[in-house]
Design a protein around this motif. Sequence first.
Motif, short mmCIF file in Angstrom:
data_model
loop_
_atom_site.label_atom_id
_atom_site.label_comp_id
_atom_site.label_asym_id
_atom_site.label_seq_id
_atom_site.Cartn_x
_atom_site.Cartn_y
_atom_site.Cartn_z
N LEU A 212 0.82 -1.21 0.00
CA LEU A 212 0.00 0.00 0.00
C LEU A 212 0.86 1.27 0.00
CD1 LEU A 212 -2.77 -1.15 2.49
CD2 LEU A 212 -3.08 -0.64 0.05
N GLY A 213 2.13 1.11 0.26
CA GLY A 213 3.07 2.22 0.12
C GLY A 213 2.96 3.29 1.18
N GLY A 214 2.33 2.98 2.28
CA GLY A 214 2.25 3.96 3.34
C GLY A 214 1.40 5.16 3.01
N VAL A 215 0.47 5.00 2.04
CA VAL A 215 -0.36 6.14 1.64
C VAL A 215 -1.77 6.06 2.22
CG1 VAL A 215 0.93 6.55 -0.47
CG2 VAL A 215 -0.97 4.92 -0.51
N GLY A 216 -1.93 5.30 3.27
CA GLY A 216 -3.25 5.22 3.88
C GLY A 216 -3.71 3.78 3.97
N LYS A 217 -4.92 3.61 4.46
CA LYS A 217 -5.50 2.29 4.64
C LYS A 217 -6.13 1.78 3.36
CE LYS A 217 -4.77 1.76 9.14
NZ LYS A 217 -4.11 0.60 9.77
N LEU A 218 -6.43 0.49 3.35
CA LEU A 218 -7.02 -0.16 2.18
C LEU A 218 -8.53 0.10 2.13
CD1 LEU A 218 -6.68 -2.25 -0.17
CD2 LEU A 218 -7.20 -4.01 1.52
N MET A 235 -8.38 -7.06 7.85
CA MET A 235 -8.92 -6.03 8.73
C MET A 235 -7.83 -5.19 9.38
SD MET A 235 -12.07 -6.16 8.18
CE MET A 235 -12.49 -4.87 9.35
N LYS A 236 -6.62 -5.70 9.43
CA LYS A 236 -5.51 -4.95 10.02
C LYS A 236 -5.00 -3.85 9.09
CE LYS A 236 -4.08 -8.76 12.99
NZ LYS A 236 -3.04 -9.77 13.29
N VAL A 237 -5.44 -3.85 7.84
CA VAL A 237 -5.00 -2.80 6.91
C VAL A 237 -6.19 -2.04 6.30
CG1 VAL A 237 -2.85 -3.98 6.33
CG2 VAL A 237 -4.89 -4.42 4.95
N MET A 238 -7.41 -2.43 6.66
CA MET A 238 -8.58 -1.78 6.08
C MET A 238 -8.82 -0.39 6.66
SD MET A 238 -9.84 -3.93 3.82
CE MET A 238 -11.28 -2.95 3.43
N ASP A 239 -9.36 0.47 5.82
CA ASP A 239 -9.88 1.77 6.27
C ASP A 239 -11.18 1.49 7.01
OD1 ASP A 239 -11.23 4.19 6.52
OD2 ASP A 239 -10.48 4.96 4.62
N MET A 240 -11.17 1.64 8.32
CA MET A 240 -12.33 1.25 9.13
C MET A 240 -13.51 2.18 8.94
SD MET A 240 -11.26 -1.51 10.35
CE MET A 240 -12.63 -1.88 11.44
#
Length: 358
Positions: A212-218, A235-240
């Motif tokens: 994801l390149g450190g540009v935010g959540k998925l 869920m550990k990388v999702m935009d909640m």
Amino acid sequence: MKEAFIFPGPKVEIRNVDFPTLPTQNHIIIKVVVSGSNPKDWAIAERVPGVNQGDDIAGIVHSVGTDVTNFRPGDRVASFHEMLTPHGSFAEYAVGLEATTFHIPPTVSFEEAATIPLAGMTAALGMYQRLGLPLPWFPAQERLPLVVYGAASAVGAFAVKLATLSNIHPIICVAGRGIAYVESLIDRSKGDTIVDYRKGNDEVVNGLKHALGGVGKLSYAFDAVSDKGSYQNLMKVMDMSNGKITLVLARKKYEGIPPDFNKSYTQVGKVHSEQYPGIKGEKKLSGLLGDQDFGAIMYKFFERGLMKGWFKGHPHEVVPGGLGGVQLGLQNLKAGKASAFKYVFRIDETDGLSRANL
């Protein structure tokens, strides 16, 4: 004619049965040349035994209902059989609905075509009707990261193929033994990449974060596994707040996904009927065509893609013995022996089959 019925184990009984009749005038009777298979064929038999679970038909039209306008006897077709209804694809003759049947171009084998109906539509429903991603005829115009978890599976691979047609990149694929095949589907120059789940859950999460390149959540995830830690890792990388995940196992309790999170279920049977109920907690998109209209349109899309060469089926392995090979094929599926290919069965290889009927 001969037909195979699936029981827990999985065990298979081949029986002599009556020739099928048309359930409605919108149905087609198809002489099955090749049947595909899917993991649900053994899984559903554990709770609904004694059913011909085959739903991937590839063969030749035998007869059509009076309301059928797009097909005629002799046509080469593939069809998604209506799940848990009589006359599935593990038989000499099967029944399909016109709306979920498509022509097979002469350049495409029955074996390849048999890999498409259920898995291809599951991917399409998840991508477009559940996640709401850009359609191929209105493709993405900017960076749009998508994780496909289980990208070497048939459903996952079709999701990757559709994402490519929709100009969705980067596609972040999670795969294992089938990595070499997944590599052939992606475009590294557009940021697509692969994360190896065999390195463990912590490394999967780290790999997803790095991709994801450190540009935010998925924002978008297609979970074609829905088990073995897949959705927990996602869920550990999702935009909640704004993320969406679609899952392939509707009858599962997803501990670790908050009740109010935007999750959906592919439920491919909905292209046939709304009898498949909605799931508690599922977030549905509004303003879209219903799944039945969508399914009919997408099968025409698949047909066009096969004819033009920009859409292809999944790699396959023929299990010898026709209907006599179904038990071994489903046992291998249950044992997890299929990676980056689907098992298919040539019906005319069945012992004792009456060649006069083929």
